[in-house]
Design a protein around this motif. Structure first.
Motif, PDB file in Angstrom:
ATOM      1  N   ALA A 276     107.105  13.518  62.595  1.00  0.00           N
ATOM      2  CA  ALA A 276     107.929  14.135  62.725  1.00  0.00           C
ATOM      3  C   ALA A 276     108.114  15.930  62.638  1.00  0.00           C
ATOM      4  O   ALA A 276     108.712  16.399  63.869  1.00  0.00           O
ATOM      5  CB  ALA A 276     109.453  14.452  61.419  1.00  0.00           C
ATOM      6  N   SER A 277     107.258  16.432  61.773  1.00  0.00           N
ATOM      7  CA  SER A 277     107.639  17.736  61.442  1.00  0.00           C
ATOM      8  C   SER A 277     106.016  17.924  61.150  1.00  0.00           C
ATOM      9  O   SER A 277     105.086  17.252  59.936  1.00  0.00           O
ATOM     10  CB  SER A 277     108.862  18.755  61.355  1.00  0.00           C
ATOM     11  N   GLY A 278     105.641  19.466  61.290  1.00  0.00           N
ATOM     12  CA  GLY A 278     104.429  19.799  60.671  1.00  0.00           C
ATOM     13  C   GLY A 278     104.321  21.279  59.314  1.00  0.00           C
ATOM     14  O   GLY A 278     105.880  21.704  60.011  1.00  0.00           O
ATOM     15  N   GLY A 279     103.596  21.503  58.579  1.00  0.00           N
ATOM     16  CA  GLY A 279     103.889  22.407  57.691  1.00  0.00           C
ATOM     17  C   GLY A 279     103.101  23.080  56.940  1.00  0.00           C
ATOM     18  O   GLY A 279     102.015  22.972  57.188  1.00  0.00           O
ATOM     19  N   HIS A 280     102.902  24.285  55.969  1.00  0.00           N
ATOM     20  CA  HIS A 280     101.729  24.919  55.738  1.00  0.00           C
ATOM     21  C   HIS A 280     102.334  25.366  54.481  1.00  0.00           C
ATOM     22  O   HIS A 280     103.405  25.725  54.333  1.00  0.00           O
ATOM     23  CB  HIS A 280     101.462  25.725  56.506  1.00  0.00           C
ATOM     24  N   LEU A 281     102.283  24.768  53.098  1.00  0.00           N
ATOM     25  CA  LEU A 281     102.229  25.450  51.655  1.00  0.00           C
ATOM     26  C   LEU A 281     101.341  26.433  51.394  1.00  0.00           C
ATOM     27  O   LEU A 281      99.826  25.821  51.514  1.00  0.00           O
ATOM     28  CB  LEU A 281     102.700  24.361  50.380  1.00  0.00           C
ATOM     29  N   GLU A 282     101.587  27.922  50.746  1.00  0.00           N
ATOM     30  CA  GLU A 282     100.167  28.639  49.728  1.00  0.00           C
ATOM     31  C   GLU A 282     101.576  29.041  48.654  1.00  0.00           C
ATOM     32  O   GLU A 282     102.434  28.626  48.442  1.00  0.00           O
ATOM     33  CB  GLU A 282     100.339  29.801  50.448  1.00  0.00           C
ATOM     34  N   GLY A 283     100.161  30.053  47.864  1.00  0.00           N
ATOM     35  CA  GLY A 283     101.232  30.154  46.798  1.00  0.00           C
ATOM     36  C   GLY A 283     101.009  29.096  45.748  1.00  0.00           C
ATOM     37  O   GLY A 283     100.369  28.115  45.413  1.00  0.00           O
ATOM     38  N   PRO A 284     101.359  29.395  44.379  1.00  0.00           N
ATOM     39  CA  PRO A 284     101.793  29.316  43.382  1.00  0.00           C
ATOM     40  C   PRO A 284     102.393  27.595  43.274  1.00  0.00           C
ATOM     41  O   PRO A 284     101.744  26.209  42.183  1.00  0.00           O
ATOM     42  CB  PRO A 284     102.948  29.435  42.103  1.00  0.00           C
ATOM     43  N   ALA A 285     102.816  26.804  44.107  1.00  0.00           N
ATOM     44  CA  ALA A 285     102.882  25.550  44.427  1.00  0.00           C
ATOM     45  C   ALA A 285     102.080  25.108  44.625  1.00  0.00           C
ATOM     46  O   ALA A 285     102.335  23.562  44.188  1.00  0.00           O
ATOM     47  CB  ALA A 285     104.496  25.990  45.438  1.00  0.00           C
ATOM     48  N   VAL A 286     101.100  25.027  45.299  1.00  0.00           N
ATOM     49  CA  VAL A 286      99.885  24.017  46.064  1.00  0.00           C
ATOM     50  C   VAL A 286      98.997  23.995  44.182  1.00  0.00           C
ATOM     51  O   VAL A 286      99.314  23.092  43.818  1.00  0.00           O
ATOM     52  CB  VAL A 286      98.840  25.386  46.431  1.00  0.00           C
ATOM     53  N   GLU A 287      98.854  25.242  43.350  1.00  0.00           N
ATOM     54  CA  GLU A 287      98.354  25.041  41.956  1.00  0.00           C
ATOM     55  C   GLU A 287      98.776  24.118  41.642  1.00  0.00           C
ATOM     56  O   GLU A 287      98.498  23.273  40.886  1.00  0.00           O
ATOM     57  CB  GLU A 287      99.038  26.131  41.311  1.00  0.00           C
ATOM     58  N   ALA A 288     100.673  24.381  41.349  1.00  0.00           N
ATOM     59  CA  ALA A 288     101.415  23.678  40.707  1.00  0.00           C
ATOM     60  C   ALA A 288     101.219  21.788  41.222  1.00  0.00           C
ATOM     61  O   ALA A 288     101.294  20.763  39.513  1.00  0.00           O
ATOM     62  CB  ALA A 288     102.922  24.050  40.305  1.00  0.00           C
ATOM     63  N   LEU A 289     101.764  21.674  42.483  1.00  0.00           N
ATOM     64  CA  LEU A 289     101.474  20.491  42.744  1.00  0.00           C
ATOM     65  C   LEU A 289      99.792  19.913  42.636  1.00  0.00           C
ATOM     66  O   LEU A 289      99.541  18.365  41.991  1.00  0.00           O
ATOM     67  CB  LEU A 289     101.129  20.601  44.417  1.00  0.00           C
ATOM     68  N   LEU A 290      98.681  20.456  42.976  1.00  0.00           N
ATOM     69  CA  LEU A 290      97.540  19.681  41.876  1.00  0.00           C
ATOM     70  C   LEU A 290      97.380  19.503  40.571  1.00  0.00           C
ATOM     71  O   LEU A 290      96.805  18.989  40.408  1.00  0.00           O
ATOM     72  CB  LEU A 290      96.193  20.895  42.760  1.00  0.00           C
ATOM     73  N   ARG A 291      98.039  20.503  40.145  1.00  0.00           N
ATOM     74  CA  ARG A 291      97.969  20.172  38.041  1.00  0.00           C
ATOM     75  C   ARG A 291      98.519  18.795  38.734  1.00  0.00           C
ATOM     76  O   ARG A 291      98.872  18.540  37.372  1.00  0.00           O
ATOM     77  CB  ARG A 291      99.107  21.333  37.646  1.00  0.00           C
ATOM     78  N   ALA A 292     100.044  18.929  38.711  1.00  0.00           N
ATOM     79  CA  ALA A 292     100.937  17.535  38.735  1.00  0.00           C
ATOM     80  C   ALA A 292      99.556  16.282  39.230  1.00  0.00           C
ATOM     81  O   ALA A 292      99.670  14.979  38.955  1.00  0.00           O
ATOM     82  CB  ALA A 292     101.608  17.836  40.149  1.00  0.00           C
ATOM     83  N   ALA A 293      98.840  16.352  40.328  1.00  0.00           N
ATOM     84  CA  ALA A 293      98.168  15.176  40.283  1.00  0.00           C
ATOM     85  C   ALA A 293      96.988  14.937  39.622  1.00  0.00           C
ATOM     86  O   ALA A 293      96.303  13.501  39.474  1.00  0.00           O
ATOM     87  CB  ALA A 293      97.622  15.346  41.651  1.00  0.00           C
ATOM     88  N   GLU A 294      96.261  16.153  38.937  1.00  0.00           N
ATOM     89  CA  GLU A 294      95.103  15.553  38.025  1.00  0.00           C
ATOM     90  C   GLU A 294      96.299  15.234  36.681  1.00  0.00           C
ATOM     91  O   GLU A 294      95.197  14.253  36.148  1.00  0.00           O
ATOM     92  CB  GLU A 294      94.740  17.172  37.517  1.00  0.00           C
ATOM     93  N   ARG A 295      97.478  14.508  35.904  1.00  0.00           N
ATOM     94  CA  ARG A 295      97.685  14.702  35.254  1.00  0.00           C
ATOM     95  C   ARG A 295      97.763  13.065  35.438  1.00  0.00           C
ATOM     96  O   ARG A 295      97.556  12.540  36.778  1.00  0.00           O
ATOM     97  CB  ARG A 295      99.400  14.075  35.284  1.00  0.00           C
ATOM     98  N   PRO A 296      97.459  12.334  33.908  1.00  0.00           N
ATOM     99  CA  PRO A 296      97.343  10.479  34.363  1.00  0.00           C
ATOM    100  C   PRO A 296      98.492   9.622  35.069  1.00  0.00           C
ATOM    101  O   PRO A 296      99.883  10.778  35.105  1.00  0.00           O
ATOM    102  CB  PRO A 296      97.851  10.260  32.668  1.00  0.00           C
ATOM    103  N   ALA A 297      97.990   8.501  35.711  1.00  0.00           N
ATOM    104  CA  ALA A 297      99.268   8.368  36.264  1.00  0.00           C
ATOM    105  C   ALA A 297     100.443   7.326  36.107  1.00  0.00           C
ATOM    106  O   ALA A 297     100.246   7.459  34.956  1.00  0.00           O
ATOM    107  CB  ALA A 297      98.645   7.123  37.714  1.00  0.00           C
TER     108      ALA A 297
END
Length: 361
Positions: A276-297
């Motif tokens: 449908a569309s594309g986008g690009h994310l930078e800034g603190p939200a990138v780090e916060a998202l990767l930290r969320a991915a590191e947490r236990p499932a």
């Protein structure tokens, strides 16, 4: 362009029948003009709604060819302002058409009990002959006892010259908007458990993290293996590929043969989405998202029944290059984050909203 062979190994078995002569080939079907799109069916399934190509066969009596056209499926496709297409090549060949007619008239070999055949998939181009009135036909290649093309036609074609060539688009594979965004045209998730990688395939490793190998071109400590999700600090941006789920009736459910037992995996429902569309994310939200991915499932969390109709695939970037496996985020529905093993994580609302805003920008 000669026949292509996809080697799969060697089969030492024999033909299924005793030595018998092959029957004569039926005459080719005559049509009003050449249609090289028939060559696209070599490696891609035919569209059941499309007209069938004319039957290939022998040169009918009274048909005198004056032009030869060779049609081949192109592995690299064709790109224009609309996007990337599957494509066929159309080559006009100049040479001895009488010699070609003689080679095409060679009979097929009958099956033989003592014939050892290789297990290759032979891919041969379509040969179209055209007469002075513009009638056209697809020629059948003479084959040996193993069903492989005999050398006579190949030898004649090798002595011909290519007078002209062009590419013909057949089916749109990747729309221009998806190409420009660096996103696959389609993606699929399961309604319950996360990502099902249909395209492109992403190999998964579970021994990644900060110690994952680097290819040396993406900066120190970056997880360059495509099957590893970078940890916090290992990516500076995310490429966002936004998909809208297809209609409800297009969803596909499969039930494994488990004897009817009630298990958490009894029904797997695939929800496919179209770019449908594309986008690009930078800034603190990138780090916060990767930290969320590191947490236990959240493997023990209650199943969520609210289906997502929109989702995003998040490709980690470092220096503008993809540096690992993607994550999948439900934009609506349960709004979960999934790793490449289809395991869910809880995503903070502010991080989810940052991804959604990046798609609106």
């Amino acid at each position: 362009m000669t026949a292509a062979l996809l080697a799969l190994g060697v089969l030492t078995g024999c033909g299924p029948m005793p030595d018998t002569p092959a029957g004569p080939r039926a005459d080719a079907e005559l049509v009003d003009g050449v249609d090289c799109s028939s060559a696209s069916e070599v490696l891609s399934p035919p569209d059941p709604s499309a007209p069938r190509p004319p039957a290939a066969g022998a040169i009918p009596a009274g048909f005198v060819p004056v032009e030869l056209i060779r049609c081949s499926f192109l592995m690299d496709g064709y790109e224009d302002e609309q996007g990337l297409w599957s494509a066929v090549g159309e080559e006009h060949l100049a040479g001895d058409l009488d010699a070609l007619a003689i080679a095409l008239d060679e009979p097929d070999d009958g099956p033989r009990m003592d014939m050892a055949c290789t297990a290759d998939l032979e891919i041969v181009p379509d040969l179209w002959l055209v007469d002075a009135s513009g009638r056209a036909m697809r020629a059948a290649w003479p084959v040996n006892s193993c069903g492989k093309t005999k050398p006579g036609v190949h030898d004649v074609l090798a002595g011909m010259e290519v007078a002209s060539t062009k590419r013909i688009p057949v089916t749109l594979i990747e729309p221009r908007a998806a190409l420009d965004a660096g996103c696959p045209a389609t993606w699929s998730i399961t309604a319950a458990n996360g990502l099902v990688r249909l395209a492109p395939e992403v190999p998964v490793r579970i021994d990644g993290g900060a110690g994952a190998k680097s290819d040396g071109g993406t900066g120190g400590g970056v997880a360059a293996d495509p099957g590893v999700v970078p940890g916090s600090g290992e990516a500076d941006a995310l490429r966002i590929c936004h998909y809208r789920a297809d209609a409800e009736e297009d969803r596909d459910s499969t039930r494994p043969p488990n004897g009817g037992a009630e298990t958490p995996f009894e029904i797997v429902e695939l929800v496919s989405g179209t770019f449908a569309s594309g986008g690009h994310l930078e800034g603190p939200a990138v780090e916060a998202l990767l930290r969320a991915a590191e947490r236990p499932a959240n493997t023990a969390a209650p199943a969520c029944e609210e289906r997502a109709t929109e989702f995003a695939v998040l490709w980690p970037l470092a220096g503008g290059e993809v540096v690992g496996a993607p994550l999948t985020l439900e934009i609506n529905g349960c709004r979960r984050l999934f790793d490449p093993l289809s395991l869910p994580r809880t995503l903070p609302d502010d991080v989810h909203d940052a991804v959604a805003r990046a798609l609106d920008d």
